[in-house]
Design an enzyme around this catalytic site. Structure first.
Site, PDB file in Angstrom:
ATOM      1  N   LYS A  28       8.075  26.880  20.788  1.00 20.62           N
ATOM      2  CA  LYS A  28       9.219  26.522  21.636  1.00 20.62           C
ATOM      3  C   LYS A  28       8.826  26.452  23.108  1.00 20.62           C
ATOM      4  O   LYS A  28       9.159  25.488  23.797  1.00 20.62           O
ATOM      5  CB  LYS A  28      10.360  27.536  21.447  1.00 20.62           C
ATOM      6  CG  LYS A  28      10.919  27.596  20.044  1.00 20.62           C
ATOM      7  CD  LYS A  28      11.989  28.659  19.884  1.00 20.62           C
ATOM      8  CE  LYS A  28      11.520  30.060  20.199  1.00 20.62           C
ATOM      9  NZ  LYS A  28      10.456  30.575  19.309  1.00 20.62           N
ATOM     10  N   SER A  40      17.111  32.439  19.081  1.00 21.90           N
ATOM     11  CA  SER A  40      18.519  32.257  18.702  1.00 21.90           C
ATOM     12  C   SER A  40      18.673  32.201  17.180  1.00 21.90           C
ATOM     13  O   SER A  40      18.943  31.146  16.624  1.00 21.90           O
ATOM     14  CB  SER A  40      19.139  31.044  19.391  1.00 21.90           C
ATOM     15  OG  SER A  40      18.314  29.916  19.417  1.00 21.90           O
TER      16      SER A  40
END
EC number: 2.7.1.25
Length: 185
Positions: free
Chosen positions: A19, A86
């Protein structure tokens, strides 16, 4: 020149999936055509979410905080790249809903790699600690990760190059009218 309205690119995936790497590539590419800000999960935990732990409630609060800051920035024309694990689908859905209610385009990007690849990469040594029982509440090992059912973009970081992932995201932005052809090239 790119459009003046902001948007939120929400990168989700397990620790070590790529990410942060993809977010840096996106920032480098987009910064020439618009203001861009990266909200990296590790940095947010240090500065904005200090004191939060890793319970489900704390993780959801962390995601809400990132989502709130992302909306504020995007509302003012910033392209926001949020890169955070998340882990819960409901939290990601809430962030998307609030962004879309505010008229802010939201693109969910699932940065995915198989767990065995992430364990082999283990850049931070976290999987080793989690598998040894030295690190509680580690997403993907001792805590759940709810993979997106229908992400807007999926990047398979075990087979896709950073450039291929970058192109896939930029093409999605172009198709949605969030970037002009020059900015997407």
């Amino acid at each position: 020149m790119g459009r003046s309205a902001g948007f939120i690119l929400w990168l989700t995936g397990l620790s070590g999936a790529g990410k942060s790497t993809l977010s840096r590539a996106l920032r480098a590419h987009l910064a020439s055509s618009m203001p861009v800000e990266v909200l990296d999960g590790d940095e947010v935990r240090t500065w904005l979410s200090r004191g939060l732990g890793f319970t489900r409630e704390d993780r959801e609060e962390n995601v809400r905080r990132i989502g709130h800051v992302a909306r504020l920035l995007a509302k003012h024309g910033v392209g926001v790249i949020a890169a955070a694990i998340s882990p819960y689908a409901s939290s990601r859905a809430e962030v998307r809903r609030l962004a879309e209610e505010a008229g802010i385009p939201f693109v969910e990007i699932y940065v995915q790699a198989p767990l065995d690849v992430l364990i082999a990469r283990d850049v931070k040594g976290l999987y080793k600690k989690a598998l040894a029982g030295e690190l509680a509440h580690f997403t993907g090992v001792s805590d759940p990760y709810e993979a997106p059912d229908a992400p807007d973009v999926t990047v398979h970081s075990d087979v896709d190059t950073v450039e291929a992932g970058l192109w896939r995201v930029l093409e999605t932005l172009r198709k949605r009218g969030l970037l002009d052809a020059a900015a997407a090239a």
